[in-house]
Motif scaffolding. Sequence first.
Motif, PDB file in Angstrom:
ATOM      1  N   LYS A 137      36.718  -4.477  45.353  1.00 27.20           N
ATOM      2  CA  LYS A 137      35.512  -4.117  44.607  1.00 27.20           C
ATOM      3  C   LYS A 137      34.428  -5.186  44.706  1.00 27.20           C
ATOM      4  O   LYS A 137      33.242  -4.884  44.556  1.00 27.20           O
ATOM      5  N   LYS A 138      34.819  -6.425  44.935  1.00 25.77           N
ATOM      6  CA  LYS A 138      33.846  -7.514  44.978  1.00 25.77           C
ATOM      7  C   LYS A 138      33.597  -8.021  46.391  1.00 25.77           C
ATOM      8  O   LYS A 138      32.787  -8.930  46.592  1.00 25.77           O
ATOM      9  N   ARG A 139      34.300  -7.443  47.374  1.00 28.65           N
ATOM     10  CA  ARG A 139      34.326  -8.031  48.708  1.00 28.65           C
ATOM     11  C   ARG A 139      32.947  -8.048  49.383  1.00 28.65           C
ATOM     12  O   ARG A 139      32.532  -9.063  49.947  1.00 28.65           O
ATOM     13  N   GLY A 140      32.231  -6.938  49.347  1.00 22.60           N
ATOM     14  CA  GLY A 140      30.957  -6.867  50.048  1.00 22.60           C
ATOM     15  C   GLY A 140      29.953  -7.878  49.540  1.00 22.60           C
ATOM     16  O   GLY A 140      29.374  -8.656  50.305  1.00 22.60           O
ATOM     17  N   ARG A 141      29.757  -7.897  48.228  1.00 23.69           N
ATOM     18  CA  ARG A 141      28.773  -8.808  47.650  1.00 23.69           C
ATOM     19  C   ARG A 141      29.192 -10.271  47.820  1.00 23.69           C
ATOM     20  O   ARG A 141      28.373 -11.117  48.204  1.00 23.69           O
ATOM     21  N   PHE A 142      30.462 -10.576  47.542  1.00 17.53           N
ATOM     22  CA  PHE A 142      30.944 -11.957  47.653  1.00 17.53           C
ATOM     23  C   PHE A 142      30.793 -12.460  49.084  1.00 17.53           C
ATOM     24  O   PHE A 142      30.290 -13.555  49.323  1.00 17.53           O
ATOM     25  N   PHE A 143      31.220 -11.642  50.037  1.00 12.81           N
ATOM     26  CA  PHE A 143      31.185 -12.073  51.428  1.00 12.81           C
ATOM     27  C   PHE A 143      29.754 -12.219  51.931  1.00 12.81           C
ATOM     28  O   PHE A 143      29.406 -13.198  52.595  1.00 12.81           O
ATOM     29  N   LEU A 144      28.898 -11.257  51.613  1.00 11.65           N
ATOM     30  CA  LEU A 144      27.549 -11.305  52.162  1.00 11.65           C
ATOM     31  C   LEU A 144      26.692 -12.390  51.513  1.00 11.65           C
ATOM     32  O   LEU A 144      25.743 -12.879  52.128  1.00 11.65           O
ATOM     33  N   LEU A 145      27.012 -12.779  50.276  1.00  7.85           N
ATOM     34  CA  LEU A 145      26.307 -13.918  49.698  1.00  7.85           C
ATOM     35  C   LEU A 145      26.735 -15.220  50.375  1.00  7.85           C
ATOM     36  O   LEU A 145      26.018 -16.216  50.319  1.00  7.85           O
ATOM     37  N   TYR A 146      27.919 -15.219  51.013  1.00 14.22           N
ATOM     38  CA  TYR A 146      28.263 -16.318  51.916  1.00 14.22           C
ATOM     39  C   TYR A 146      27.524 -16.144  53.247  1.00 14.22           C
ATOM     40  O   TYR A 146      26.896 -17.079  53.758  1.00 14.22           O
ATOM     41  N   GLU A 147      27.573 -14.957  53.790  1.00 14.86           N
ATOM     42  CA  GLU A 147      27.031 -14.716  55.120  1.00 14.86           C
ATOM     43  C   GLU A 147      25.509 -14.869  55.160  1.00 14.86           C
ATOM     44  O   GLU A 147      24.937 -15.122  56.222  1.00 14.86           O
ATOM     45  N   VAL A 148      24.849 -14.748  53.984  1.00 11.99           N
ATOM     46  CA  VAL A 148      23.391 -14.893  53.965  1.00 11.99           C
ATOM     47  C   VAL A 148      22.980 -16.310  54.369  1.00 11.99           C
ATOM     48  O   VAL A 148      21.825 -16.554  54.736  1.00 11.99           O
ATOM     49  N   ILE A 149      23.938 -17.242  54.342  1.00 12.33           N
ATOM     50  CA  ILE A 149      23.646 -18.597  54.791  1.00 12.33           C
ATOM     51  C   ILE A 149      23.275 -18.606  56.270  1.00 12.33           C
ATOM     52  O   ILE A 149      22.572 -19.514  56.739  1.00 12.33           O
ATOM     53  N   PHE A 150      23.711 -17.599  57.011  1.00 15.40           N
ATOM     54  CA  PHE A 150      23.397 -17.548  58.447  1.00 15.40           C
ATOM     55  C   PHE A 150      21.895 -17.370  58.675  1.00 15.40           C
ATOM     56  O   PHE A 150      21.269 -18.183  59.365  1.00 15.40           O
ATOM     57  N   PRO A 151      21.264 -16.335  58.093  1.00 11.70           N
ATOM     58  CA  PRO A 151      19.808 -16.244  58.268  1.00 11.70           C
ATOM     59  C   PRO A 151      19.052 -17.399  57.619  1.00 11.70           C
ATOM     60  O   PRO A 151      17.961 -17.754  58.073  1.00 11.70           O
ATOM     61  N   ILE A 152      19.617 -18.013  56.556  1.00 10.60           N
ATOM     62  CA  ILE A 152      18.977 -19.204  55.981  1.00 10.60           C
ATOM     63  C   ILE A 152      19.005 -20.345  57.001  1.00 10.60           C
ATOM     64  O   ILE A 152      18.035 -21.097  57.137  1.00 10.60           O
ATOM     65  N   GLY A 153      20.117 -20.470  57.721  1.00 11.80           N
ATOM     66  CA  GLY A 153      20.187 -21.474  58.788  1.00 11.80           C
ATOM     67  C   GLY A 153      19.162 -21.218  59.873  1.00 11.80           C
ATOM     68  O   GLY A 153      18.538 -22.147  60.396  1.00 11.80           O
ATOM     69  N   LEU A 154      18.951 -19.942  60.206  1.00 15.36           N
ATOM     70  CA  LEU A 154      17.914 -19.594  61.184  1.00 15.36           C
ATOM     71  C   LEU A 154      16.534 -20.001  60.679  1.00 15.36           C
ATOM     72  O   LEU A 154      15.710 -20.541  61.421  1.00 15.36           O
ATOM     73  N   MET A 155      16.268 -19.715  59.388  1.00 18.63           N
ATOM     74  CA  MET A 155      14.983 -20.055  58.801  1.00 18.63           C
ATOM     75  C   MET A 155      14.782 -21.567  58.772  1.00 18.63           C
ATOM     76  O   MET A 155      13.694 -22.079  59.045  1.00 18.63           O
ATOM     77  N   PHE A 156      15.847 -22.292  58.435  1.00 19.19           N
ATOM     78  CA  PHE A 156      15.769 -23.754  58.388  1.00 19.19           C
ATOM     79  C   PHE A 156      15.430 -24.321  59.764  1.00 19.19           C
ATOM     80  O   PHE A 156      14.665 -25.282  59.877  1.00 19.19           O
ATOM     81  N   ALA A 157      15.990 -23.720  60.809  1.00 19.16           N
ATOM     82  CA  ALA A 157      15.662 -24.160  62.170  1.00 19.16           C
ATOM     83  C   ALA A 157      14.166 -24.019  62.421  1.00 19.16           C
ATOM     84  O   ALA A 157      13.535 -24.892  63.038  1.00 19.16           O
ATOM     85  N   GLY A 158      13.588 -22.931  61.926  1.00 19.94           N
ATOM     86  CA  GLY A 158      12.146 -22.746  62.076  1.00 19.94           C
ATOM     87  C   GLY A 158      11.338 -23.792  61.340  1.00 19.94           C
ATOM     88  O   GLY A 158      10.313 -24.280  61.837  1.00 19.94           O
ATOM     89  N   MET A 159      11.795 -24.151  60.136  1.00 19.84           N
ATOM     90  CA  MET A 159      11.089 -25.173  59.355  1.00 19.84           C
ATOM     91  C   MET A 159      11.124 -26.527  60.063  1.00 19.84           C
ATOM     92  O   MET A 159      10.108 -27.230  60.147  1.00 19.84           O
ATOM     93  N   ILE A 160      12.310 -26.896  60.564  1.00 23.36           N
ATOM     94  CA  ILE A 160      12.432 -28.166  61.271  1.00 23.36           C
ATOM     95  C   ILE A 160      11.572 -28.156  62.534  1.00 23.36           C
ATOM     96  O   ILE A 160      10.894 -29.143  62.861  1.00 23.36           O
TER      97      ILE A 160
END
Length: 444
Positions: A137-160
């Motif tokens: 019941k919690k798998r999708g939200r829990f996992f994707l709130l971890y996985e959202v770090i991936f696009p944040i990493g992409l965004m951080f690359a742009g900032m740098i």
Amino acid sequence: MLVARIERLPVSRRLMLIRVIVGIATFFDAYTVLAIAFAMPALVSEWKLSPSEVGLIISAGYVGQLVGAIFFGWLAEKVGRLHVLMFTILMFVSMDIACLFAWSGVSMMVFRFFQGIGTGAEVPVASAYINEFIGAKKRGRFFLLYEVIFPIGLMFAGMIGYFLVPIYGWKAMFIVGLVPSVLTIPLRWMMPESPRWLASKGRIAEADAVVEMLEKDITKRGGVLPAPVVRPVDPKATAQSDWRELFRGIYLKRTLTIWALWVCAYMINNGMITWLPTLYRSVFKLPLQTSLAYGWTTSAVGVLASIACALLIDKVGRRPWYIAAFFLATIPLLMLAFLGGTSAVQVLVLATIVYAILQTIAFSLYLYSAELYPTRLRAIGTGMGSAWLRAGSSIGPIMVGFLMADFGIRYVFAAFAAVAVVGGIVTTLLAIETKGRVLEELSP
């Protein structure tokens, strides 16, 4: 009984810690994927690279990721999730250092290939690992709130890229990327092995100890655990792994479906995102800092779309979300093909819309892939599936380079629109829904 005990666990501090530690490694994986895109405008000038050479350098990392995803996905089924995660982290850190000393397009291509082996292995194994700790019941939200770090990493690359490359040069991208990865190495020792993997290998006592530790984290803080609800589990769910099973029975259609989704989503998104800064600089003659800022904007909007997906996908479901996203993405792509991509602002607005829509598929496919396979096949199934991510990602930049050189940018977007339509059709006809279902019930 072990599965029932895992399914009843709430999201505890220990599970949050696991998500954070793995998330740091995933952050660096994402940063590494896109670092070359923001270093490339400077490298084109310094090394006098042609569009075809740019495409080959970008694609080299993805080819390495394809190798890493397949081999280490298989290895994670044999030796465990944690051993593989540690090795892959060490590998892509060492190759990040090597990239600092690249002296030509060929040397960068070689280093990016080997770095790709490490990054390609980390995310699919991490995805299988995290999925195996959380209830249905919690798998999708829990996992994707971890996985959202991936696009944040992409965004951080742009900032740098925006702030440092114009001042300190392209090597700044790789120096900054070392920081989060080095932090991950000592934190790795705070993580337990997957109890589902341990049980699948007959190591029941060790699996029980891990689950008991998670239970104690709840009860010692005053939490009350509900009684475990034992469901009948097919004996095959704890059987030994055999990769050939990916192409048998119910798993054949799932395997072919997820491969198609990986290829379609990533051929478009990584084909665009890795090329956009160079496109703005070389075609539209924008200043370097403006080119990097436009690239960062696209990544940032992708993060917002990913967060929305993480919060909503357990309500909407995987299949309807993917169908809608693929077909919606064709609209701005066809507009770009029709209008011809004649201005930087036109490309910025419409390409960003495409990227944001498809990023919700791209970053959540690790969740969906891990849900489609049983424990004995989860890491290898996710690894082989994400290998097609790497295949699509390597084809995309090469396709952009050659289509731009021979036909013009209009035909790049027309080709991407056709790929999006294929993805939508495959999802409509073949994909299954997985939301709210226990992993062992989905995949006997």
